[in-house]
Design a protein around this motif. Structure first.
Motif, PDB file in Angstrom:
ATOM      1  N   GLY A 118     -35.374 -23.833 -22.319  1.00  0.00           N
ATOM      2  CA  GLY A 118     -36.050 -25.106 -22.530  1.00  0.00           C
ATOM      3  C   GLY A 118     -35.563 -26.202 -21.598  1.00  0.00           C
ATOM      4  O   GLY A 118     -34.937 -25.959 -20.569  1.00  0.00           O
ATOM      5  N   ILE A 119     -35.851 -27.433 -21.977  1.00  0.00           N
ATOM      6  CA  ILE A 119     -35.500 -28.617 -21.190  1.00  0.00           C
ATOM      7  C   ILE A 119     -34.124 -29.118 -21.626  1.00  0.00           C
ATOM      8  O   ILE A 119     -33.870 -29.297 -22.818  1.00  0.00           O
ATOM      9  N   LEU A 120     -33.250 -29.343 -20.660  1.00  0.00           N
ATOM     10  CA  LEU A 120     -31.913 -29.863 -20.945  1.00  0.00           C
ATOM     11  C   LEU A 120     -31.715 -31.192 -20.229  1.00  0.00           C
ATOM     12  O   LEU A 120     -32.378 -31.472 -19.221  1.00  0.00           O
ATOM     13  N   PRO A 121     -30.792 -32.027 -20.701  1.00  0.00           N
ATOM     14  CA  PRO A 121     -30.549 -33.321 -20.049  1.00  0.00           C
ATOM     15  C   PRO A 121     -29.984 -33.155 -18.639  1.00  0.00           C
ATOM     16  O   PRO A 121     -29.465 -32.103 -18.264  1.00  0.00           O
ATOM     17  N   VAL A 122     -30.078 -34.226 -17.869  1.00  0.00           N
ATOM     18  CA  VAL A 122     -29.565 -34.241 -16.495  1.00  0.00           C
ATOM     19  C   VAL A 122     -28.052 -34.034 -16.510  1.00  0.00           C
ATOM     20  O   VAL A 122     -27.341 -34.568 -17.374  1.00  0.00           O
ATOM     21  N   GLY A 123     -27.560 -33.238 -15.562  1.00  0.00           N
ATOM     22  CA  GLY A 123     -26.118 -33.037 -15.447  1.00  0.00           C
ATOM     23  C   GLY A 123     -25.779 -31.678 -14.883  1.00  0.00           C
ATOM     24  O   GLY A 123     -26.646 -30.903 -14.474  1.00  0.00           O
ATOM     25  N   ASN A 124     -24.474 -31.388 -14.847  1.00  0.00           N
ATOM     26  CA  ASN A 124     -23.972 -30.107 -14.366  1.00  0.00           C
ATOM     27  C   ASN A 124     -23.651 -29.209 -15.557  1.00  0.00           C
ATOM     28  O   ASN A 124     -23.093 -29.666 -16.566  1.00  0.00           O
ATOM     29  N   TYR A 125     -23.959 -27.928 -15.434  1.00  0.00           N
ATOM     30  CA  TYR A 125     -23.783 -26.996 -16.535  1.00  0.00           C
ATOM     31  C   TYR A 125     -23.109 -25.714 -16.054  1.00  0.00           C
ATOM     32  O   TYR A 125     -23.269 -25.311 -14.895  1.00  0.00           O
ATOM     33  N   THR A 126     -22.351 -25.105 -16.949  1.00  0.00           N
ATOM     34  CA  THR A 126     -21.838 -23.757 -16.732  1.00  0.00           C
ATOM     35  C   THR A 126     -22.342 -22.887 -17.876  1.00  0.00           C
ATOM     36  O   THR A 126     -22.699 -23.393 -18.953  1.00  0.00           O
ATOM     37  N   PHE A 127     -22.392 -21.582 -17.644  1.00  0.00           N
ATOM     38  CA  PHE A 127     -22.812 -20.694 -18.717  1.00  0.00           C
ATOM     39  C   PHE A 127     -21.979 -19.421 -18.691  1.00  0.00           C
ATOM     40  O   PHE A 127     -21.487 -18.987 -17.650  1.00  0.00           O
ATOM     41  N   THR A 128     -21.813 -18.854 -19.872  1.00  0.00           N
ATOM     42  CA  THR A 128     -21.111 -17.579 -20.038  1.00  0.00           C
ATOM     43  C   THR A 128     -21.978 -16.676 -20.888  1.00  0.00           C
ATOM     44  O   THR A 128     -22.285 -17.003 -22.042  1.00  0.00           O
ATOM     45  N   ALA A 129     -22.392 -15.545 -20.309  1.00  0.00           N
ATOM     46  CA  ALA A 129     -23.202 -14.563 -21.029  1.00  0.00           C
ATOM     47  C   ALA A 129     -22.316 -13.399 -21.455  1.00  0.00           C
ATOM     48  O   ALA A 129     -21.430 -12.973 -20.707  1.00  0.00           O
ATOM     49  N   ASN A 130     -22.546 -12.900 -22.652  1.00  0.00           N
ATOM     50  CA  ASN A 130     -21.704 -11.830 -23.195  1.00  0.00           C
ATOM     51  C   ASN A 130     -22.559 -10.732 -23.821  1.00  0.00           C
ATOM     52  O   ASN A 130     -23.618 -11.002 -24.412  1.00  0.00           O
ATOM     53  N   THR A 131     -22.090  -9.509 -23.691  1.00  0.00           N
ATOM     54  CA  THR A 131     -22.677  -8.375 -24.380  1.00  0.00           C
ATOM     55  C   THR A 131     -21.614  -7.294 -24.521  1.00  0.00           C
ATOM     56  O   THR A 131     -20.526  -7.400 -23.933  1.00  0.00           O
ATOM     57  N   GLU A 132     -21.924  -6.272 -25.286  1.00  0.00           N
ATOM     58  CA  GLU A 132     -21.006  -5.153 -25.455  1.00  0.00           C
ATOM     59  C   GLU A 132     -21.810  -3.860 -25.401  1.00  0.00           C
ATOM     60  O   GLU A 132     -22.808  -3.714 -26.113  1.00  0.00           O
ATOM     61  N   PHE A 133     -21.370  -2.926 -24.542  1.00  0.00           N
ATOM     62  CA  PHE A 133     -22.097  -1.677 -24.365  1.00  0.00           C
ATOM     63  C   PHE A 133     -21.120  -0.510 -24.461  1.00  0.00           C
ATOM     64  O   PHE A 133     -20.142  -0.443 -23.711  1.00  0.00           O
ATOM     65  N   ASN A 134     -21.386   0.371 -25.404  1.00  0.00           N
ATOM     66  CA  ASN A 134     -20.513   1.529 -25.656  1.00  0.00           C
ATOM     67  C   ASN A 134     -19.055   1.110 -25.881  1.00  0.00           C
ATOM     68  O   ASN A 134     -18.121   1.719 -25.359  1.00  0.00           O
ATOM     69  N   GLY A 135     -18.887   0.015 -26.632  1.00  0.00           N
ATOM     70  CA  GLY A 135     -17.549  -0.461 -26.951  1.00  0.00           C
ATOM     71  C   GLY A 135     -16.879  -1.256 -25.856  1.00  0.00           C
ATOM     72  O   GLY A 135     -15.752  -1.736 -26.038  1.00  0.00           O
ATOM     73  N   GLU A 136     -17.542  -1.438 -24.702  1.00  0.00           N
ATOM     74  CA  GLU A 136     -16.949  -2.177 -23.578  1.00  0.00           C
ATOM     75  C   GLU A 136     -17.533  -3.585 -23.520  1.00  0.00           C
ATOM     76  O   GLU A 136     -18.743  -3.757 -23.367  1.00  0.00           O
ATOM     77  N   PRO A 137     -16.709  -4.642 -23.666  1.00  0.00           N
ATOM     78  CA  PRO A 137     -17.224  -6.015 -23.544  1.00  0.00           C
ATOM     79  C   PRO A 137     -17.528  -6.352 -22.083  1.00  0.00           C
ATOM     80  O   PRO A 137     -16.746  -6.041 -21.186  1.00  0.00           O
ATOM     81  N   LEU A 138     -18.667  -6.987 -21.847  1.00  0.00           N
ATOM     82  CA  LEU A 138     -19.093  -7.370 -20.500  1.00  0.00           C
ATOM     83  C   LEU A 138     -19.421  -8.853 -20.502  1.00  0.00           C
ATOM     84  O   LEU A 138     -20.042  -9.373 -21.438  1.00  0.00           O
TER      85      LEU A 138
END
Length: 699
Positions: free
Chosen positions: A584-604
């Motif tokens: 969606g729409i976010l306010p003006v500025g700088n952003y960081t993101f961290t995406a996470n998942t786990e596959f076959n018991g291994e965190p990615l």
């Protein structure tokens, strides 16, 4: 009026009458069943049977009932309201409710005689008017194009355009509205009086810079009615939300309508998305100070691909290649000739060898370097190419030349090519491009070579490759089996007014050859690193199993954080084989993101960043442009009115005599046998005959 038509010759009706007559005579002529009754009963029942049988026989001829239907359709009147920010600045907030009521009264009056549709426009065109005036841009030409697409084949009678006449996206509305042959009635909002204002109109800059380089920005400054005043342009770099001053530039305003362009050179001293702010000091009596400041975002890359074109001799292909590749700011292109003893090929990420190795230059040193350093390479074959040496240098294509002759060949898209996607425009246009010159002989794919294009010689589609890509010893290699691609670039421009088709083909080929393979099993990508504040944030994610096949079984989450530490949590949606997310729409500025998942018991985990910049175009021009609206209305036979004259538009439309209903006539064919009345008539006749025969003892 309804008419009956038959699908058989009309004289068949005589046969139907004869059939009914014969049936009635056989059944009732000399019939003694009613000898004790009056003779009229035989005649009555015979007549009923004659009419019934005749009618049934006629129905077997499949008669059709033709009816002419007339329908009157009201003309369409469209009310289009500009809901951009500039309108809210030029309309007094205390008058917006009154203006809205006047517009609703106009709509109610028009609905008595017309079909009325309401649309709002600004960032985009949508149905309905919300009167919130929050859109960041004004695009009137987009409105006209949308109206044309939706109503060009309908009875569109008039367009009522409510706007201040300011547009900052799209083409001139006077030209874009030419496709709509209907009157345009303009409601002129705002004030054309130029008020005292100092504004930073525009900042021109590249979105990408490279670490260690200097980059230039151009700042347009304007002032109205401030002659004799002075101001200061401040340049800041925003780091961790804190502005750090870089430069201060004095501005002397020496004209009533002042305009000046200031060029500022900045250093790309840190990688990532960098935020810069340009700010003008406030002057007494300014109409608005919001337009005194503008922030920009620059994506500073810490590296870019270096490409070296090594040519056997000067050739127009060299310039075409360099211009096409250089259009992508991620590439740095240099050109040298093979006779240069100081070629440092090891410093480049990709080599393009034009007509090399040749008869007089075998470039053994460069070929050995390609093999030892595993440098991707693109060979371009011409009449100076030593084919036998080329065959020895690579293993994806074998050419058996038939002398020194050349064939004129056109491109044929390989149907089974899947390494990268070619657009539909390219697939349609490329086969019609000017022919290239390829060596006469036989061409065979070898190793894991894959054809992107095949050769079409005259009108014959061959299986001889024209453009081949593949890998040898884990090094990506490409071969273009012809010279003269400069003609493709020129032909593309002559046909389409741009080089998009040519640039796509060259760009995707270069991208494939120079791509450094990403072995990460979990990846998240954005459509771009810098978004406008009115754009949704779109992310895509891919997850690979141990065989590097796409999977999307586990859930993928992402946390987006702004510069103040606030977190926004999302869950990706699953697509066919991957993931997608519209944040969606976010306010003006700088952003960081961290995406996470786990596959076959291994965190990615995958980390990234992006920035959102303000869209302030609506703040830089607040003086209404009624001249454009008047020209638009005069050009298309409408009229310009002011907000206190809104109700007069209905009278003007009616008085023009141009907006009229359309009468549609259509012929409808229905089988007569489908008429319910026919069924009940036959039922009545047969029932009556049965009853009379029963009553008088015939059964």
């Amino acid at each position: 009026m309804d008419q009956i038509s038959f699908q058989y010759p009309g004289w068949y009706l005589i046969l139907c009458i004869l059939a009914g007559l014969v049936y009635a005579l056989v059944l009732y002529y000399k019939n003694d069943s009613f000898r004790q009754q009056s003779r009229w009963l035989n005649w009555l029942l015979g007549g009923v049977r004659f009419f019934t049988v005749t009618l049934l026989a006629v129905l077997l001829m499949s008669p059709l009932l033709k009816s002419l239907q007339t329908e009157s359709k009201k003309p369409i009147v469209l009310i289009a309201q500009d809901v951009s920010e500039s309108v809210s600045l030029v309309i007094d907030s205390t008058k917006i409710d009154g203006y809205r009521q006047d517009l609703e009264q106009l709509k109610s009056r028009l609905e008595e005689n017309y079909e009325v549709h309401e649309y709002a426009f600004g960032d985009n065109v949508r149905e309905g008017i919300d009167f919130e005036f929050k859109d960041k841009v004004s695009n009137i030409s987009d409105l006209f194009e949308t109206v044309y697409d939706l109503f060009s084949n309908q009875n569109l009678g008039a367009v009522i355009l409510a706007s201040d006449g300011i547009y900052n996206e799209g083409s001139n509305p006077v030209y874009s509205g030419a496709k709509l042959p209907v009157p345009v009635y303009s409601i002129a909002l705002g004030d054309t009086t130029a008020k005292r204002d100092l504004l930073l109109k525009r900042v021109f800059h590249n979105e990408i810079a490279y670490l260690g380089d200097k980059f230039a920005t151009q700042v347009d400054i304007a002032a109205r009615n401030f002659k004799g005043s002075s101001a200061v342009l401040n340049v800041y770099k925003i780091e961790a939300g804190t502005p750090n001053s870089l430069q201060q530039i004095p501005i002397t305003i020496d004209e009533t309508n002042f305009f000046k362009t200031v060029e500022i050179v900045l250093d790309a001293d840190k990688s990532g998305v960098q935020q810069y702010r340009f700010s003008l000091t406030q002057l007494p009596g300014e109409q608005s100070i919001v337009n005194n400041r503008k922030d920009i975002f620059i994506d500073v890359l810490d590296a870019r691909q270096k490409i070296l074109i090594v040519a056997n001799a000067p050739h127009p292909d060299i310039s075409a290649l360099r211009n096409s590749i250089s259009s992508n700011k991620n590439y740095q292109v240099d050109v040298v000739y093979a006779d240069n003893p100081n070629i440092n090929a090891a410093a480049y990420d990709l080599l393009i060898l034009h007509q090399l190795p040749s008869f007089n230059r075998d470039i053994t040193t460069i070929l050995n370097l390609i093999k030892n350093r595993k440098i991707p390479v693109l060979y371009i074959i011409g009449n100076q190419t030593a084919i036998n040496r080329l065959n020895q240098a690579q293993s994806i294509l074998d050419i058996r030349p038939g002398g020194l002759n050349m064939n004129e060949v056109q491109a044929q898209i390989a149907k089974d090519f899947t390494q990268f996607k070619l657009s539909d425009d390219l697939r349609q246009a490329l086969p019609n491009f000017a022919p290239l010159k390829a060596p006469f002989g036989e061409f065979d794919l070898t190793g894991n070579g894959q054809a992107v294009l095949y050769q079409r010689i005259g009108k014959i589609d061959t299986n001889y490759p024209l453009l081949v890509i593949g890998e040898q010893n884990n090094v990506r290699t490409g071969i273009l089996c012809a010279e003269g691609i400069w003609q493709w670039r020129l032909f593309d421009y002559l046909q389409r007014g741009n080089h998009d088709i040519f640039n796509e083909l060259i760009g995707k080929t270069i991208q494939y050859l120079s791509l450094k393979e990403d072995k990460r099993r979990f990846r998240v990508s954005l459509t771009k690193n810098i978004f406008n504040e009115n754009e949704p944030i779109l992310l895509d994610a891919e997850l690979y199993d141990s065989n590097y096949e796409l999977v999307n079984d586990p859930e993928v989450t992402v946390t987006i954080s702004d510069s103040e530490g606030r977190n926004f949590n999302y869950v990706f949606n699953k697509t066919t084989t991957a993931y997608s997310l519209n944040a969606g729409i976010l306010p003006v500025g700088n952003y960081t993101f961290t995406a996470n998942t786990e596959f076959n018991g291994e965190p990615l985990t995958f980390n990234g960043r992006f920035s959102i910049q303000a869209v302030q175009m609506e703040l830089y021009e607040t003086t209404a442009n009624h001249a454009m609206l008047r020209l638009l209305s005069d050009e298309f036979g409408g009229a310009l009115v002011y907000p206190d004259q809104i109700n007069s538009i209905a009278d003007k439309i009616e008085a023009s005599g141009k907006v009229k209903p359309v009468i549609y006539q259509s012929v409808k064919n229905r089988p007569v046998i489908d008429l319910k009345g026919i069924f009940f008539l036959l039922l009545l006749l047969l029932t009556f005959e049965w009853f009379m025969r029963r009553f008088y003892g015939a059964y």
